[in-house]
Design an enzyme around this catalytic site. Structure first.
Site, PDB file in Angstrom:
ATOM      1  N   GLN A 136       0.837  -1.207   0.000  1.00 57.44           N
ATOM      2  CA  GLN A 136       0.000   0.000   0.000  1.00 57.44           C
ATOM      3  C   GLN A 136       0.870   1.255   0.000  1.00 57.44           C
ATOM      4  OE1 GLN A 136      -1.878   0.674   3.807  1.00 57.44           O
ATOM      5  NE2 GLN A 136      -3.597   1.767   2.900  1.00 57.44           N
ATOM      6  N   GLY A 137       0.798   2.027  -1.063  1.00 55.51           N
ATOM      7  CA  GLY A 137       1.588   3.265  -1.164  1.00 55.51           C
ATOM      8  C   GLY A 137       0.724   4.478  -0.882  1.00 55.51           C
ATOM      9  N   TYR A 138       0.415   4.703   0.387  1.00 52.83           N
ATOM     10  CA  TYR A 138      -0.376   5.879   0.785  1.00 52.83           C
ATOM     11  C   TYR A 138       0.529   6.914   1.476  1.00 52.83           C
ATOM     12  CZ  TYR A 138      -5.156   3.935   0.084  1.00 52.83           C
ATOM     13  OH  TYR A 138      -6.332   3.444  -0.423  1.00 52.83           O
ATOM     14  N   SER A 139       1.085   6.526   2.655  1.00 51.52           N
ATOM     15  CA  SER A 139       1.789   7.496   3.509  1.00 51.52           C
ATOM     16  C   SER A 139       3.046   8.047   2.846  1.00 51.52           C
ATOM     17  CB  SER A 139       2.208   6.831   4.826  1.00 51.52           C
ATOM     18  OG  SER A 139       1.098   6.258   5.452  1.00 51.52           O
ATOM     19  N   SER A 171       4.636  -1.209   4.134  1.00 45.81           N
ATOM     20  CA  SER A 171       4.810  -2.593   4.602  1.00 45.81           C
ATOM     21  C   SER A 171       4.933  -3.524   3.406  1.00 45.81           C
ATOM     22  CB  SER A 171       3.607  -3.042   5.447  1.00 45.81           C
ATOM     23  OG  SER A 171       3.396  -2.158   6.509  1.00 45.81           O
ATOM     24  N   GLU A 254      -9.279  -1.851   5.056  1.00 40.38           N
ATOM     25  CA  GLU A 254      -8.071  -2.023   5.881  1.00 40.38           C
ATOM     26  C   GLU A 254      -8.444  -2.034   7.364  1.00 40.38           C
ATOM     27  OE1 GLU A 254      -5.157   1.146   5.699  1.00 40.38           O
ATOM     28  OE2 GLU A 254      -3.602  -0.170   6.504  1.00 40.38           O
TER      29      GLU A 254
HETATM   30  C1  LIG Z   1       3.344  -0.875  11.518  1.00 41.66           C
HETATM   31  C2  LIG Z   1       2.963   0.165  10.509  1.00 41.66           C
HETATM   32  C3  LIG Z   1       2.716  -0.225   9.212  1.00 41.66           C
HETATM   33  C4  LIG Z   1       2.364   0.745   8.259  1.00 41.66           C
HETATM   34  N1  LIG Z   1       2.157   0.335   6.971  1.00 41.66           N
HETATM   35  C5  LIG Z   1       1.846   1.249   6.028  1.00 41.66           C
HETATM   36  C6  LIG Z   1       1.686   0.854   4.661  1.00 41.66           C
HETATM   37  O1  LIG Z   1       1.828  -0.319   4.327  1.00 41.66           O
HETATM   38  N2  LIG Z   1       1.400   1.796   3.757  1.00 41.66           N
HETATM   39  C7  LIG Z   1       1.226   3.103   4.107  1.00 41.66           C
HETATM   40  O2  LIG Z   1       0.909   3.906   3.222  1.00 41.66           O
HETATM   41  N3  LIG Z   1       1.393   3.531   5.378  1.00 41.66           N
HETATM   42  C8  LIG Z   1       1.704   2.627   6.346  1.00 41.66           C
HETATM   43  N4  LIG Z   1       1.888   3.035   7.655  1.00 41.66           N
HETATM   44  C9  LIG Z   1       1.815   4.470   7.983  1.00 41.66           C
HETATM   45  C10 LIG Z   1       0.592   4.852   8.794  1.00 41.66           C
HETATM   46  O3  LIG Z   1      -0.570   4.842   8.001  1.00 41.66           O
HETATM   47  C11 LIG Z   1       0.876   6.238   9.397  1.00 41.66           C
HETATM   48  O4  LIG Z   1       1.957   6.087  10.297  1.00 41.66           O
HETATM   49  C12 LIG Z   1      -0.326   6.775  10.148  1.00 41.66           C
HETATM   50  O5  LIG Z   1      -1.367   7.099   9.275  1.00 41.66           O
HETATM   51  C13 LIG Z   1       0.040   8.031  10.984  1.00 41.66           C
HETATM   52  O6  LIG Z   1       0.727   8.968  10.199  1.00 41.66           O
HETATM   53  P1  LIG Z   1       2.124   9.593  10.693  1.00 41.66           P
HETATM   54  O7  LIG Z   1       3.024   8.461  11.059  1.00 41.66           O
HETATM   55  O8  LIG Z   1       2.586  10.520   9.633  1.00 41.66           O
HETATM   56  O9  LIG Z   1       1.780  10.381  12.033  1.00 41.66           O
HETATM   57  P2  LIG Z   1       1.165  11.839  12.137  1.00 41.66           P
HETATM   58  O10 LIG Z   1       0.024  11.969  11.192  1.00 41.66           O
HETATM   59  O11 LIG Z   1       2.274  12.820  12.036  1.00 41.66           O
HETATM   60  O12 LIG Z   1       0.578  11.818  13.602  1.00 41.66           O
HETATM   61  C14 LIG Z   1       1.390  12.089  14.772  1.00 41.66           C
HETATM   62  C15 LIG Z   1       0.463  12.097  15.991  1.00 41.66           C
HETATM   63  O13 LIG Z   1      -0.492  13.170  15.887  1.00 41.66           O
HETATM   64  C16 LIG Z   1      -1.812  12.685  16.007  1.00 41.66           C
HETATM   65  N5  LIG Z   1      -2.713  13.416  15.117  1.00 41.66           N
HETATM   66  C17 LIG Z   1      -2.469  13.799  13.832  1.00 41.66           C
HETATM   67  N6  LIG Z   1      -3.529  14.427  13.300  1.00 41.66           N
HETATM   68  C18 LIG Z   1      -4.482  14.465  14.273  1.00 41.66           C
HETATM   69  C19 LIG Z   1      -5.806  14.992  14.343  1.00 41.66           C
HETATM   70  N7  LIG Z   1      -6.391  15.587  13.300  1.00 41.66           N
HETATM   71  N8  LIG Z   1      -6.509  14.830  15.505  1.00 41.66           N
HETATM   72  C20 LIG Z   1      -5.951  14.196  16.587  1.00 41.66           C
HETATM   73  N9  LIG Z   1      -4.685  13.700  16.567  1.00 41.66           N
HETATM   74  C21 LIG Z   1      -3.960  13.818  15.434  1.00 41.66           C
HETATM   75  C22 LIG Z   1      -1.726  11.218  15.595  1.00 41.66           C
HETATM   76  O14 LIG Z   1      -2.782  10.455  16.162  1.00 41.66           O
HETATM   77  C23 LIG Z   1      -0.367  10.828  16.135  1.00 41.66           C
HETATM   78  O15 LIG Z   1      -0.455  10.482  17.508  1.00 41.66           O
HETATM   79  C24 LIG Z   1       2.249   2.105   8.619  1.00 41.66           C
HETATM   80  C25 LIG Z   1       2.517   2.489   9.939  1.00 41.66           C
HETATM   81  C26 LIG Z   1       2.875   1.538  10.888  1.00 41.66           C
HETATM   82  C27 LIG Z   1       3.154   1.995  12.291  1.00 41.66           C
END
Ligand SMILES: Cc1cc2nc3c(=O)[nH]c(=O)nc-3n(C[C@H](O)[C@H](O)[C@H](O)COP(=O)(O)OP(=O)(O)OC[C@H]3O[C@@H](n4cnc5c(N)ncnc54)[C@H](O)[C@@H]3O)c2cc1C
Length: 402
Positions: A136-139, A171, A254
């Protein structure tokens, strides 16, 4: 809600149980360690998925023409109940997980909803057999919770998109064959309206995958770089610039996948086993009244989650919308899984944190590993805070936060 199985369903349950007893891979029991960096383990898990599929136990509800088991006249309730029974029996048998889950449970159902006929025919069958694994290429760096701010660009010229940019936390990208990817195709409109959903061959020239080491020690996720990567127009899912709707369909699938009740039940069974067999001061830890109280609290949460999933199944069977149920599942189950692992480490005391290779390791080091892994899943697929926002705003109709 009717919780009993029909005689036909009970017979199917027996058949699945028997099949699992005969076909479970030898090192399956208790070996839930993901070990995604290990090519031998990847090959074993692919073979297991193929066996499961060929026996007719995977994607039972998918139409037969795309590799599933459903015919036009099939009874929907029967198909759903069969799939549920298989999931439950797999948990009870400690069967290994399905390695191609992102295909089978995320992009597969999305293609069924939004894909072209050619895309369905091309991609769905090979997802089921694990011949093609998806990531999945989202983040992106700076675009996680605020996913719609993503910057990876895809420019359409003639019949090809040219993709440039970077994804992160991807991942399984290190062994995936395909990626479902969000890219910005129109930078001049509000952020949600200029995104497209593309299927990208991971062997395309211009793609670099760089592993990231997780706190579990696994190289489970990656950075993925795109430099002038050409993607045929026919790999666009849904309309151009309208990928946000498609992306949300995948996100909902998901959250249901991550919110699996069966995984939580399996973990809780493991915790009970650890509490009954690990001894402290000459007695099993499970006789300690404080531990019993905490086990009871978790048992209640696990059971509530199980009944919540039955309610959802009932809604599905009666054709009612699932609403924000996927977010509730994701929030509750990932936090509960982590709470189960936390108690397991306490039950094991000083043996708890021992690594896989230690002489005195308990349960093959699964608990410290799962403690760290489950913490990651509270973040992956949308953090708990984001799920709470969705439940509050879309489920309870509360006003949007500032
Ligand atoms: C084990 C694992 C596997 C993953 N696999 C994939 C994958 O295969 N493909 C992919 O695309 N991504 C993947 N991800 C990424 C994942 O989707 C992101 O880490 C997640 O969406 C959070 O984004 P961020 O890490 O940029 O944190 P941020 O968005 O920077 O968030 C930091 C903190 O701020 C809080 N926060 C942010 N915005 C708000 C808001 N509006 N209200 C309240 N709190 C808020 C969050 O809850 C968090 O605690 C994976 C992550 C993990 C940990």
């Amino acid at each position: 809600m009717d919780l009993s199985l029909t005689p036909r369903e009970t017979a199917f349950q027996r058949e699945v149980r028997r099949w699992l007893r005969r076909n479970l891979p030898k090192r399956a029991r208790g070996s839930e360690l993901t070990e995604f960096g290990d090519p031998k383990r990847i090959a074993e898990l692919k073979a297991w998925q193929k066996t499961l599929y060929e026996a007719g136990y995977l994607a039972i509800g998918w139409p037969r023409e795309y590799g599933g088991r459903a015919d036009p006249g099939s009874d929907r309730r029967d198909l759903l109940m069969r799939q549920t029974i298989v999931s439950e029996e797999m948990v009870k048998a400690h069967a290994p997980s399905v390695i191609g889950m992102m295909g089978v449970q995320m992009v597969g159902p999305t293609l069924m909803q939004h894909g072209t006929e050619a895309q369905k025919k091309r991609f769905l069958p090979s997802m089921l057999t694990a011949e093609e694994i998806w990531c999945q290429g989202y983040s992106e760096p700076g675009s996680g919770s605020d996913l719609a701010s993503l910057k990876t660009r895809a420019e359409l010229v003639g019949d090809f998109f040219t993709v440039n940019g970077q994804k992160v936390w991807t991942s399984n990208a290190q062994f995936a064959d395909w990626m479902f990817c969000l890219a910005r195709t129109d930078p001049n409109v509000p952020k949600h309206r200029g995104i497209s959903y593309l299927l990208i061959d991971m062997r395309s020239p211009g793609i670099t995958v760089r592993p990231l080491v997780q706190m579990t020690g696994d190289r489970g996720f990656n950075e993925v770089f795109f430099e002038e990567v050409r993607v045929p127009r026919e790999n666009l899912v849904g309309d151009l610039h309208q990928g946000w709707q498609v992306a949300n369909a995948t996100l909902s699938h998901e959250r249901n996948m991550l919110g699996s009740t069966t995984r939580t039940q399996q973990m809780f069974q493991g915790l009970l086993h650890a509490a009954r067999t690990h001894r402290r001061n000459g007695k099993p830890v499970s006789v300690d009244p404080v531990i019993r109280q905490r086990l009871a609290d978790l048992a209640i949460r696990v059971e509530s989650m199980r009944y919540h999933s039955y309610r959802q199944l009932t809604d599905l069977l009666r054709g009612r919308s699932a609403g924000i149920a996927a977010s509730v599942n994701k929030l509750v189950s990932t936090e509960l899984n982590h709470a189960i692992c936390t108690l397991a480490l306490e039950v094991l005391g000083s043996y708890g944190p021992l690594e896989r290779k230690s002489r005195y390791v308990v349960d093959r080091g699964i608990w410290p590993y799962e403690f760290m892994f489950t913490l990651g899943l509270i973040i992956g697929g949308g953090t708990s805070q984001i799920q709470k926002n969705i439940i509050a705003e879309r489920g309870l109709g509360m006003p949007k936060g500032g």
